[in-house]
Scaffold this motif. Structure first.
Motif, short mmCIF file in Angstrom:
data_model
loop_
_atom_site.label_atom_id
_atom_site.label_comp_id
_atom_site.label_asym_id
_atom_site.label_seq_id
_atom_site.Cartn_x
_atom_site.Cartn_y
_atom_site.Cartn_z
N LEU A 53 0.83 -1.20 0.00
CA LEU A 53 0.00 0.00 0.00
C LEU A 53 0.87 1.26 0.00
O LEU A 53 0.69 2.18 -0.79
CB LEU A 53 -0.94 -0.02 1.21
CG LEU A 53 -2.00 1.08 1.23
CD1 LEU A 53 -3.01 0.86 0.10
CD2 LEU A 53 -2.72 1.08 2.58
N ASN A 54 1.84 1.26 0.91
CA ASN A 54 2.70 2.44 1.04
C ASN A 54 3.48 2.73 -0.23
O ASN A 54 3.53 3.87 -0.70
CB ASN A 54 3.67 2.27 2.21
CG ASN A 54 3.04 2.75 3.50
OD1 ASN A 54 2.28 3.72 3.51
ND2 ASN A 54 3.33 2.05 4.59
N LEU A 55 4.09 1.67 -0.78
CA LEU A 55 4.96 1.91 -1.95
C LEU A 55 4.15 2.28 -3.18
O LEU A 55 4.55 3.18 -3.94
CB LEU A 55 5.84 0.67 -2.22
CG LEU A 55 6.94 0.45 -1.17
CD1 LEU A 55 7.72 -0.82 -1.47
CD2 LEU A 55 7.89 1.65 -1.10
N ILE A 56 3.00 1.61 -3.36
CA ILE A 56 2.19 1.94 -4.54
C ILE A 56 1.59 3.34 -4.40
O ILE A 56 1.59 4.12 -5.33
CB ILE A 56 1.12 0.86 -4.78
CG1 ILE A 56 1.84 -0.44 -5.24
CG2 ILE A 56 0.12 1.29 -5.85
CD1 ILE A 56 0.95 -1.66 -5.23
N THR A 57 1.10 3.66 -3.22
CA THR A 57 0.59 5.01 -2.97
C THR A 57 1.68 6.03 -3.30
O THR A 57 1.44 7.06 -3.94
CB THR A 57 0.18 5.17 -1.49
OG1 THR A 57 -0.60 4.04 -1.13
CG2 THR A 57 -0.60 6.45 -1.28
N ASN A 58 2.84 5.70 -2.80
CA ASN A 58 3.99 6.58 -3.03
C ASN A 58 4.22 6.82 -4.52
O ASN A 58 4.40 7.96 -4.97
CB ASN A 58 5.23 5.92 -2.41
CG ASN A 58 6.34 6.92 -2.17
OD1 ASN A 58 6.15 7.85 -1.40
ND2 ASN A 58 7.45 6.72 -2.86
N SER A 59 4.19 5.73 -5.30
CA SER A 59 4.41 5.84 -6.74
C SER A 59 3.34 6.69 -7.40
O SER A 59 3.64 7.51 -8.28
CB SER A 59 4.44 4.45 -7.39
OG SER A 59 5.65 3.81 -7.07
N ILE A 60 2.10 6.49 -6.96
CA ILE A 60 1.02 7.29 -7.55
C ILE A 60 1.17 8.76 -7.15
O ILE A 60 1.01 9.66 -7.96
CB ILE A 60 -0.36 6.74 -7.14
CG1 ILE A 60 -0.56 5.33 -7.72
CG2 ILE A 60 -1.49 7.66 -7.60
CD1 ILE A 60 -1.79 4.60 -7.20
N LYS A 61 1.52 8.95 -5.91
CA LYS A 61 1.66 10.30 -5.38
C LYS A 61 2.69 11.08 -6.16
O LYS A 61 2.51 12.23 -6.55
CB LYS A 61 2.13 10.18 -3.93
CG LYS A 61 1.31 11.01 -2.95
CD LYS A 61 2.02 11.03 -1.63
CE LYS A 61 1.15 10.46 -0.52
NZ LYS A 61 1.92 10.35 0.74
#
Lengths: 865, 138
Positions: free
Chosen positions: A768-776
């Motif tokens: 969740l954190n890493l994918i959110t990060n990528s989208i962000k």
């Protein structure tokens, strides 16, 4: 000539002056005599007149006496004037005579005087008393007086005439005298002036005539000479032409200069020697063409132009282009005529080649000499016809004979040690003489001082008409070499014995690894024989392959280049002194055993590696014990690492905590102070709002921290087998809104490692954190694309999440990438907690996370579980 | 009648801190105007803005180090590149309570930085700053 002219002119002037004087003198004499004659004639006239006057007076007196008284009056008057004239004349004559000084006339006048007076007295009486008686009486007396007067007067006149004649005579005498003097002077002058002048001119004339003649003859001569000169000129021109041709075509470097050192002619050779073929030099100054010519040479040229001859056998000429020419020269003046220098002739020869060869030869000779000296090599030759033997200095020194020693063939051979050596040399010489075979033998020699030395004799026969006429060769003192060789052999044997004793494997190789030595210990230990190994194998055959490969990887990493094959064993030995480490040897039958192997590089005295030597000891027994210790040590190390990591995490956590909690707390303090000081409700309300905000912030921070602490607590709990696919799907569900909104593409590839045994909550949180990060941190320029992949590396599962987002400048932010509350993008959503939590979670499960990124290209996070 | 500073710029992401600082400045009554920026980017935008052809050029800037978006150090890098006509007169770095000695050393090497202050400001601290940098204004 001038002098003569001067004296003549002087004389001529004197001559003129004297003639003028003479003329003046004569003129004055003539004038004088004329004057004198005039006065004499006057006096005579006057005297004659006196006579006439006296006669008339007497006559008158007579008349008066005779005539009537009345008539007489006229006569008296005439008598009166005559009387007066007579008296005056008489007085005049008397006065004249006083000047005249004639005594005779004086006395005559004295005589005449009374008569005159008587006449005068009588006349006067008549005048005064005319007609008296007395007159008649006196008349007679008068007559007598007059007669007397007349007579005396005649005498006086005569006397005057006489005196005048006398004067005339005198004058004549003077005239004659003068004429005589004039003649004398003329004669004198003739001799004194005219003669010498004449002589002079005569002489001069003669000289002139002579000169004229000479002139004529010389003119003839000149014309002859001119003809000759023309011939000569033609000849000279011809010869000059020839000379120029001679110079220009002379087979060596020669040049002709005028006095200003300008080229008159230069040979082709000269132009070639000085590289002047492509320019015109005639008429140009030597110094302009060779600006490099120094003052010393210019001085030499000057001296030559004054008649000197300058010769030099060899001298370096530094050219302007930096090269050096070696020159020999002869500079000398050339003469237009005897003693008249026309310029310089310069002959030079470029002996650079010869010089260089000479120097080269000298150098080689010197080197040879030195070499001979050092190598103790001498030469010898035997003239078989004359029997003469020549030894070089070193040869004599080796024989230890005096410098002036003269060897002959027999005695020379007798220096070789009786027995083997002497037989060998005799045989070699006779074969050489008969068959023309050269020889190279090592012989023992007994020197003149009785020392035995090893020598090497090389001989070469020389044939003429199938007959050996000469033997020559070199002669070397090899005693030291031979002695060393023997000593070496001895040491070698000794070493061999040492190497072969004991249960130690000693294996030597050349620098490429080929075995050159395999001792008995090695044979025993490894079951291979030396024959099987030496020259055939490398030590790789006795090493455990896997171990070698592993070591190869290690070394490759260490040195940063590929190290394989034999180099694996020797790399450290090459770099350092020697390498000592544990290896596994494999026997011929395949059984293994551990050895402690020391590998050393062998170097020659230049430091170049010539080979390697490996000394191995069987450590089978000690290895077992060591293994246990090492395991224990490794466990300890892992534990320590874990503890250290946890420690540092704690320290970092404490730091973050203090940082993150302190700020809101101090803010709260400030606000509280304000609240206390605030006076109005408005202010209080405003502050209260702020309190709320700060307290909310503090709460959220505390919650995050609590989460982090939680991770630490239950990391190892709740472990289960999880499919990555499931986790990705769950994440997609959670982020559906964002994914649609941002048009994100998510790709999962878990074929290499589909599942993992892990804490589910953590794994979901990580995704969740890493994918959110990528989208962000997506790029506005392209649709987000995120690839999630698993691989197995070194037996460990790796998960990588790659995006095509903004990317991070890792050089700037890498160190704080996973820190708490640190964000790196100018992005409103960035709060920087996610990566921190992810890191804590992964590390608490014993994994690692790293990132690679390129700004504006994307980021890849790699998790090793 | 004492002079007042024209403008003070506060750069801090912490709303509360900005509020407190504004409050303190009002208490000391030393500025005509107080501007706030939440991070470096906003601050730069403000500095580059013009009103009546002039850049604001605040007399005093308080700068926080730890900010999202563009932090204090990054701001100082950009600030360094600005025209003199856009720079303020005095920049003070607000050292947070982190007490990190590295930050202190780092800020000493930046020429634009005139000094350091601990957060949050108090009336006394503010008066001290005025005394040190703006003697005429007291």
């Amino acid at each position: 000539m001038n002098k003569i002219n001067k004296s003549i002119r002087k004389r001529y002037l004197i001559f003129l002056a004297s003639i003028i004087v003479i003329i003046a003198l004569m003129l004055s004499v003539v004038q004088n005599s004329i004057n004198l004659k005039k006065s004499d004639a006057h006096i005579i006239n006057v005297s004659g007149k006196q006579r006439m006057l006296s006669q008339r007076i007497t006559k008158l007196n007579y008349i008066i006496k005779t005539v009537e008284k009345n008539d007489s009056k006229l006569y008296v008057k005439e008598l009166k004037s005559l009387t007066r004239e007579w008296e005056d004349a008489t007085n005049y004559l008397i006065s004249i005579n006083e000047e005249y000084g004639n005594k005779t006339i004086d006395s005559l006048f004295n005589i005449i005087k009374p008569y005159q007076n008587k006449i005068l007295k009588y006349s006067k009486e008549i005048i005064n008393n005319t007609g008296s008686e007395q007159v008649i009486k006196d008349l007679k007396a008068l007559e007598s007086a007059d007669l007397a007067f007349l007579t005396t007067m005649d005498t006086i006149v005569n006397e005057y005439a006489k005196s005048a004649d006398k004067k005339l005579g005198n004058f004549k005498t003077i005239l004659y005298l003068l004429a005589f003097i004039v003649i004398l002077i003329l004669i004198f002058q003739f001799f004194y002036i005219i003669k010498p002048v004449y002589n002079l001119y005569f002489l001069k004339n003669q000289v002139l005539e002579k000169t004229n003649k000479e002139l004529l003859s010389s003119q003839e001569k000149i014309s002859n000479n001119l003809k000759e000169l023309k011939l000569l000129k033609d000849k000279i021109e011809e010869s000059a032409k020839l000379g120029k041709i001679f110079i220009e075509q002379a087979p060596n470097a020669i040049a002709m200069f005028d006095k200003e050192m300008k080229y008159i002619a230069a040979s082709q050779h000269w132009r070639e020697d000085y590289k002047l073929t492509d320019r015109e030099i005639i008429g140009q100054s030597h110094y302009d063409i060779f600006p490099e010519i120094g003052d010393d040479w210019k001085q030499d040229h000057k001296e030559c132009l004054n008649g000197a001859i300058n010769k030099c056998d060899e001298a370096p000429f530094k050219r302007a282009d930096g090269t050096t020419q070696w020159l020999t020269w002869d500079v000398r003046p050339w003469y237009i005529s005897k003693g008249n220098i026309g310029g310089l002739l310069m002959y030079t020869a470029d002996i650079t080649n010869i010089k260089e060869k000479d120097q080269e030869k000298l150098r080689i000779e010197k080197i040879l000499d030195n070499t001979n000296e050092i190598a103790r090599i001498g030469t010898w030759e035997v003239n078989l016809i004359t029997g003469e033997v020549i030894w070089s200095r070193v040869t004599r020194e080796i024989h230890e004979v005096p410098k002036d020693y003269k060897p002959i063939l027999e005695t020379a051979i007798n220096f070789y040690k009786e027995g083997e050596s002497r037989i060998k040399i005799q045989k070699a010489i006779s074969i050489a003489i008969e068959k023309g075979t050269s020889f190279d033998i090592e012989l023992k020699l007994v020197t003149a001082k009785g020392n035995i030395v090893w020598t090497r004799v090389i001989g070469q026969p020389e044939f003429e008409d199938d007959k050996c006429v000469m033997l020559y060769g070199v002669f070397q003192d090899i005693n030291e070499i031979k002695t060393t060789e023997n000593a070496l052999n001895f040491v070698n044997e000794e070493l061999k014995a040492i190497l072969n004793s004991g249960p130690i494997s000693i294996i030597g190789t050349d620098k490429n690894g080929l075995i050159t030595h395999f001792n008995q210990g090695a044979e025993t230990m490894l079951q291979y024989s030396a024959e099987e190994m030496i020259g055939l194998q490398t030590p790789q055959i006795i090493h455990l392959k896997e171990e070698a490969i592993e070591r190869g990887i290690e070394l490759s990493e260490l040195y940063g280049r590929q190290i394989s094959g034999f180099n694996i064993f020797i790399e450290n030995a090459i770099e350092g002194e020697s390498e000592s480490r544990q290896w596994t040897y494999v026997r011929k039958d395949g059984s293994k055993f551990p050895v402690h192997l020391i590998i050393t590089a062998l170097r020659n005295n230049k430091g170049e590696i010539t080979g390697f030597i490996g000394v191995g000891t069987d450590i089978s027994e000690s290895v077992e014990n060591q293994k246990i210790i090492i395991d224990a040590k490794n466990n300890l190390e892992i534990l320590t690492e874990k503890l250290t990591s946890q420690n540092s995490q704690l320290a970092s956590f404490a730091h973050i905590t203090s940082h993150n909690l302190r700020a809101p707390v101090s803010n709260l303090n400030s606000l509280l102070n304000f609240y206390k000081m605030s006076e109005t409700d408005d202010e209080k309300n405003l502050l209260f709002e702020k309190f709320e905000k700060v307290i909310n912030h503090l709460t959220s921070t505390l919650n995050t921290l609590v989460d982090a602490i939680k991770i630490r607590d239950d990391s190892s709990k709740n472990i289960e087998n999880i499919l990555f696919k499931d986790v990705l799907n769950k994440t997609k569900e959670i982020l559906t809104g964002q994914i649609i909104e941002t048009d994100t593409n998510l790709f999962g590839d878990f074929s290499k490692a589909p599942s993992i045994i892990y804490n589910r909550t953590y794994l979901e949180s990580i995704f969740l954190n890493l994918i959110t990060n990528s989208i962000k941190y997506r790029s506005e320029e392209r649709a987000p694309k995120i690839v999630i992949k698993t691989t197995i590396n070194n037996g460990k599962i790796q998960l990588s999440i790659t995006d095509n987002g903004l990317g991070i400048d890792l050089n700037r932010h890498g160190h704080k990438l996973f820190g708490l509350n640190k964000t790196f993008h100018r992005h409103t959503e960035a709060k920087g907690v996610g990566l921190y939590l992810t890191k804590i979670q992964i590390e608490s499960m014993g994994g690692t996370i790293s990132a690679t990124s390129k700004v504006n290209e994307g980021t890849t996070f790699t998790i090793t579980f | 009648m004492k002079k007042k500073l024209n403008c003070i710029l506060l750069i801090d992401d912490d709303d509360a801190i900005n509020f407190i600082h504004d409050w303190v400045i009002n208490k000391v009554d030393c500025a005509e105007k107080v501007e706030m920026a939440e991070n470096g980017i906003e601050a730069l935008k403000y500095l580059e803005s013009t009103s009546e052809g002039k850049h604001p050029q605040p007399d005093l800037i308080f700068l926080d180090i730890n900010m999202p978006g563009m932090n204090g150090w990054e701001f100082l890098e950009e600030y360094h590149k600005l025209d003199e006509s856009k720079k303020g007169k005095i920049v003070l770095v607000m050292l947070t309570s982190s007490l990190n000695p590295d930050d202190l050393t780092k800020s000493k090497n930046i020429i634009e930085v005139s000094g350091f202050q601990n957060k949050p400001l108090t009336v006394e601290l503010m008066q001290g700053i005025l005394k040190e940098h703006f003697e005429d204004y007291l």
